[in-house]
Scaffold this motif. Sequence first.
Motif, PDB file in Angstrom:
ATOM      1  N   LEU A 280     -15.671 -44.189 -50.138  1.00 13.36           N
ATOM      2  CA  LEU A 280     -15.098 -43.389 -49.044  1.00 13.36           C
ATOM      3  C   LEU A 280     -16.176 -42.605 -48.315  1.00 13.36           C
ATOM      4  O   LEU A 280     -17.033 -41.986 -48.952  1.00 13.36           O
ATOM      5  CB  LEU A 280     -14.076 -42.392 -49.605  1.00 13.36           C
ATOM      6  N   PRO A 281     -16.163 -42.574 -46.973  1.00 13.96           N
ATOM      7  CA  PRO A 281     -17.076 -41.672 -46.259  1.00 13.96           C
ATOM      8  C   PRO A 281     -16.703 -40.223 -46.563  1.00 13.96           C
ATOM      9  O   PRO A 281     -15.531 -39.912 -46.782  1.00 13.96           O
ATOM     10  CB  PRO A 281     -16.847 -42.012 -44.784  1.00 13.96           C
ATOM     11  N   THR A 282     -17.692 -39.359 -46.645  1.00 11.34           N
ATOM     12  CA  THR A 282     -17.419 -37.941 -46.894  1.00 11.34           C
ATOM     13  C   THR A 282     -17.197 -37.228 -45.561  1.00 11.34           C
ATOM     14  O   THR A 282     -17.770 -37.604 -44.540  1.00 11.34           O
ATOM     15  CB  THR A 282     -18.583 -37.273 -47.644  1.00 11.34           C
ATOM     16  N   ASP A 283     -16.369 -36.197 -45.600  1.00 10.74           N
ATOM     17  CA  ASP A 283     -16.102 -35.423 -44.381  1.00 10.74           C
ATOM     18  C   ASP A 283     -15.484 -34.090 -44.806  1.00 10.74           C
ATOM     19  O   ASP A 283     -14.410 -34.057 -45.386  1.00 10.74           O
ATOM     20  CB  ASP A 283     -15.142 -36.180 -43.457  1.00 10.74           C
ATOM     21  N   ASP A 284     -16.197 -33.018 -44.543  1.00  9.03           N
ATOM     22  CA  ASP A 284     -15.697 -31.687 -44.889  1.00  9.03           C
ATOM     23  C   ASP A 284     -16.269 -30.684 -43.888  1.00  9.03           C
ATOM     24  O   ASP A 284     -17.220 -30.995 -43.163  1.00  9.03           O
ATOM     25  CB  ASP A 284     -16.103 -31.315 -46.319  1.00  9.03           C
ATOM     26  N   PRO A 285     -15.710 -29.465 -43.828  1.00  7.53           N
ATOM     27  CA  PRO A 285     -16.150 -28.504 -42.816  1.00  7.53           C
ATOM     28  C   PRO A 285     -17.538 -27.925 -43.041  1.00  7.53           C
ATOM     29  O   PRO A 285     -18.107 -27.323 -42.113  1.00  7.53           O
ATOM     30  CB  PRO A 285     -15.086 -27.390 -42.912  1.00  7.53           C
ATOM     31  N   LEU A 286     -18.120 -28.100 -44.221  1.00  6.37           N
ATOM     32  CA  LEU A 286     -19.405 -27.466 -44.518  1.00  6.37           C
ATOM     33  C   LEU A 286     -20.607 -28.387 -44.318  1.00  6.37           C
ATOM     34  O   LEU A 286     -21.677 -27.943 -43.915  1.00  6.37           O
ATOM     35  CB  LEU A 286     -19.400 -26.936 -45.958  1.00  6.37           C
ATOM     36  N   PHE A 287     -20.434 -29.675 -44.581  1.00  2.00           N
ATOM     37  CA  PHE A 287     -21.545 -30.629 -44.445  1.00  2.00           C
ATOM     38  C   PHE A 287     -21.264 -31.709 -43.406  1.00  2.00           C
ATOM     39  O   PHE A 287     -22.137 -32.516 -43.109  1.00  2.00           O
ATOM     40  CB  PHE A 287     -21.848 -31.276 -45.800  1.00  2.00           C
ATOM     41  N   GLY A 288     -20.041 -31.732 -42.874  1.00  3.45           N
ATOM     42  CA  GLY A 288     -19.697 -32.727 -41.873  1.00  3.45           C
ATOM     43  C   GLY A 288     -19.496 -34.103 -42.489  1.00  3.45           C
ATOM     44  O   GLY A 288     -19.115 -34.240 -43.642  1.00  3.45           O
ATOM     45  N   LYS A 289     -19.784 -35.126 -41.701  1.00  2.00           N
ATOM     46  CA  LYS A 289     -19.605 -36.506 -42.165  1.00  2.00           C
ATOM     47  C   LYS A 289     -20.849 -36.968 -42.920  1.00  2.00           C
ATOM     48  O   LYS A 289     -21.971 -36.625 -42.549  1.00  2.00           O
ATOM     49  CB  LYS A 289     -19.340 -37.431 -40.971  1.00  2.00           C
ATOM     50  N   GLY A 290     -20.623 -37.749 -43.965  1.00  2.00           N
ATOM     51  CA  GLY A 290     -21.745 -38.248 -44.745  1.00  2.00           C
ATOM     52  C   GLY A 290     -21.350 -39.440 -45.585  1.00  2.00           C
ATOM     53  O   GLY A 290     -20.249 -39.979 -45.459  1.00  2.00           O
ATOM     54  N   THR A 291     -22.259 -39.836 -46.468  1.00  2.00           N
ATOM     55  CA  THR A 291     -22.015 -40.972 -47.356  1.00  2.00           C
ATOM     56  C   THR A 291     -22.639 -40.689 -48.717  1.00  2.00           C
ATOM     57  O   THR A 291     -23.475 -39.787 -48.861  1.00  2.00           O
ATOM     58  CB  THR A 291     -22.635 -42.269 -46.792  1.00  2.00           C
ATOM     59  N   ILE A 292     -22.230 -41.480 -49.702  1.00  2.00           N
ATOM     60  CA  ILE A 292     -22.838 -41.431 -51.029  1.00  2.00           C
ATOM     61  C   ILE A 292     -23.400 -42.811 -51.330  1.00  2.00           C
ATOM     62  O   ILE A 292     -22.687 -43.813 -51.272  1.00  2.00           O
ATOM     63  CB  ILE A 292     -21.812 -41.027 -52.112  1.00  2.00           C
ATOM     64  N   ARG A 293     -24.700 -42.877 -51.638  1.00  2.00           N
ATOM     65  CA  ARG A 293     -25.376 -44.158 -51.858  1.00  2.00           C
ATOM     66  C   ARG A 293     -25.050 -44.741 -53.243  1.00  2.00           C
ATOM     67  O   ARG A 293     -24.493 -44.070 -54.111  1.00  2.00           O
ATOM     68  CB  ARG A 293     -26.889 -43.983 -51.738  1.00  2.00           C
ATOM     69  N   ALA A 294     -25.484 -45.958 -53.446  1.00  2.00           N
ATOM     70  CA  ALA A 294     -25.269 -46.649 -54.716  1.00  2.00           C
ATOM     71  C   ALA A 294     -25.916 -45.925 -55.890  1.00  2.00           C
ATOM     72  O   ALA A 294     -25.421 -45.986 -57.018  1.00  2.00           O
ATOM     73  CB  ALA A 294     -25.817 -48.072 -54.627  1.00  2.00           C
ATOM     74  N   ASP A 295     -27.026 -45.204 -55.626  1.00  2.00           N
ATOM     75  CA  ASP A 295     -27.710 -44.484 -56.704  1.00  2.00           C
ATOM     76  C   ASP A 295     -27.080 -43.125 -56.994  1.00  2.00           C
ATOM     77  O   ASP A 295     -27.559 -42.387 -57.857  1.00  2.00           O
ATOM     78  CB  ASP A 295     -29.203 -44.318 -56.391  1.00  2.00           C
ATOM     79  N   GLY A 296     -25.997 -42.792 -56.271  1.00  2.00           N
ATOM     80  CA  GLY A 296     -25.308 -41.527 -56.473  1.00  2.00           C
ATOM     81  C   GLY A 296     -25.783 -40.397 -55.588  1.00  2.00           C
ATOM     82  O   GLY A 296     -25.263 -39.277 -55.657  1.00  2.00           O
ATOM     83  N   ARG A 297     -26.749 -40.666 -54.727  1.00  2.00           N
ATOM     84  CA  ARG A 297     -27.283 -39.623 -53.839  1.00  2.00           C
ATOM     85  C   ARG A 297     -26.345 -39.393 -52.654  1.00  2.00           C
ATOM     86  O   ARG A 297     -26.058 -40.307 -51.894  1.00  2.00           O
ATOM     87  CB  ARG A 297     -28.657 -40.063 -53.325  1.00  2.00           C
ATOM     88  N   LYS A 298     -25.850 -38.180 -52.493  1.00  2.00           N
ATOM     89  CA  LYS A 298     -25.050 -37.804 -51.315  1.00  2.00           C
ATOM     90  C   LYS A 298     -26.021 -37.500 -50.170  1.00  2.00           C
ATOM     91  O   LYS A 298     -26.997 -36.761 -50.347  1.00  2.00           O
ATOM     92  CB  LYS A 298     -24.206 -36.569 -51.659  1.00  2.00           C
ATOM     93  N   LEU A 299     -25.733 -38.060 -48.995  1.00  2.00           N
ATOM     94  CA  LEU A 299     -26.618 -37.896 -47.845  1.00  2.00           C
ATOM     95  C   LEU A 299     -26.014 -36.950 -46.811  1.00  2.00           C
ATOM     96  O   LEU A 299     -24.853 -37.082 -46.425  1.00  2.00           O
ATOM     97  CB  LEU A 299     -26.886 -39.251 -47.196  1.00  2.00           C
ATOM     98  N   HIS A 300     -26.812 -35.993 -46.380  1.00  2.00           N
ATOM     99  CA  HIS A 300     -26.473 -35.075 -45.295  1.00  2.00           C
ATOM    100  C   HIS A 300     -27.781 -34.467 -44.799  1.00  2.00           C
ATOM    101  O   HIS A 300     -28.818 -34.585 -45.466  1.00  2.00           O
ATOM    102  CB  HIS A 300     -25.508 -33.976 -45.764  1.00  2.00           C
TER     103      HIS A 300
END
Length: 405
Positions: A340-360
């Motif tokens: 699932l793409p990430t989306d929240d009011p504090l970091f906005g839209k983002g993604t989580i990679r296969a290695d578990g790293r959340k990107l923002h």
Amino acid sequence: MKRKLSSILVASALAAAAGAAQAQISDGVVKIGVLNDMSGLYADITGPGSLLAAKMAVEDFQKTSKAGLKIEVVSADHQNKPDVGSTIARQWYDADKVDAIFDVPTSSVGLAVSQVTRDKGKAFVNSGSASADLTGKACSPNTVHWLYDTWMLANGTGTAVVKTGGDTWFFLTADYAFGHALERDTSAVVTKNGGKIVGGVRHPLNTQDFSSFLLQAQASKAKVIGLANAGGDTINSIKQAAEFGITKGGQSLAGLLVFLPDVHGLGLDKAQGLMVTETFYWDLNDQTRAWSKRFGAQHGGKMPSMVHAGVYASVLHYLKAVEAGKTDDGTKTIAKMKELPTDDPLFGKGTIRADGRKLHPAYLFQVKKPSESKGPYDYYTLKATIPADQAFRPIDQGDCPLVKK
């Protein structure tokens, strides 16, 4: 009669489907554990504020969710000790029916909890630890590293300091996994950009006396003293460096991991001019300000650290993944979080990679002079925004076994 029978069969099928979906939630409850330092040198950065942030995330999720999930939040103090953290994690998973653990500052504890979580098939979403090894050689299909890491800090603050002339470094390093990783990653950045490491010294976690370490740093004549520590250790080392007249003597301090509560504890008179890299600041935009004021109203007027923000956002995304996947099975939910793409009011839209790293994005800030601040917690001037695709280590450079070569 046939229509009536058909209706009964459809109703029964729907009820069975609903029951099956609910049965995927173990014990009918999604149980979240917030594990951190509730009373020690990282308590202001994580501690009770992270517990509050998790509860705010649950509250906000339930306002919009139609799943009707029953959610509980528990907390514990790991005392910054890997054995204590591991013991609590096992107790939570085996006896207390906790489904997922959040926060966990202190990298040695974070790495230990990640392994226990993998062994138990549960979910671990880390915001408090810094070691980039969590998405490198120690990556796990059951762990997401949400907020920041040593590679990000090194490439943000380290690169900026070298580019402004700080080309000789001496490290003052906390002697455990986090400090070692931060020194390693920053050293690589410094040398890559043409700088030189002239020495370093390692200090015990939570020491009160930095005099002998600072005297060695002073004697090195390095232009920059890199503080590869955090929390109370960073505050004490900066305060004692001021007492020794180190900055007045021409050497600069580079706080490689400095949080907003640290600056608040130091005061702008001592912290002014520090370059810091963070992924969240309460005053970034209207959404961060609105949430932070809600947080502060329940936290004695204190604005959130980036870890508090990370706990809120990561709990929110975890719950969305549980809802979407209709299960709180740890391995499946972490996979769904990545999907699932990430989306929240504090970091906005983002993604989580296969290695578990959340990107923002990450942000390079400079601490204001007292004369520049307009009020409490108005501490940072934004100097640069580092895009999400540049803020973290490239996925093919971390040696994570989950990443296909």
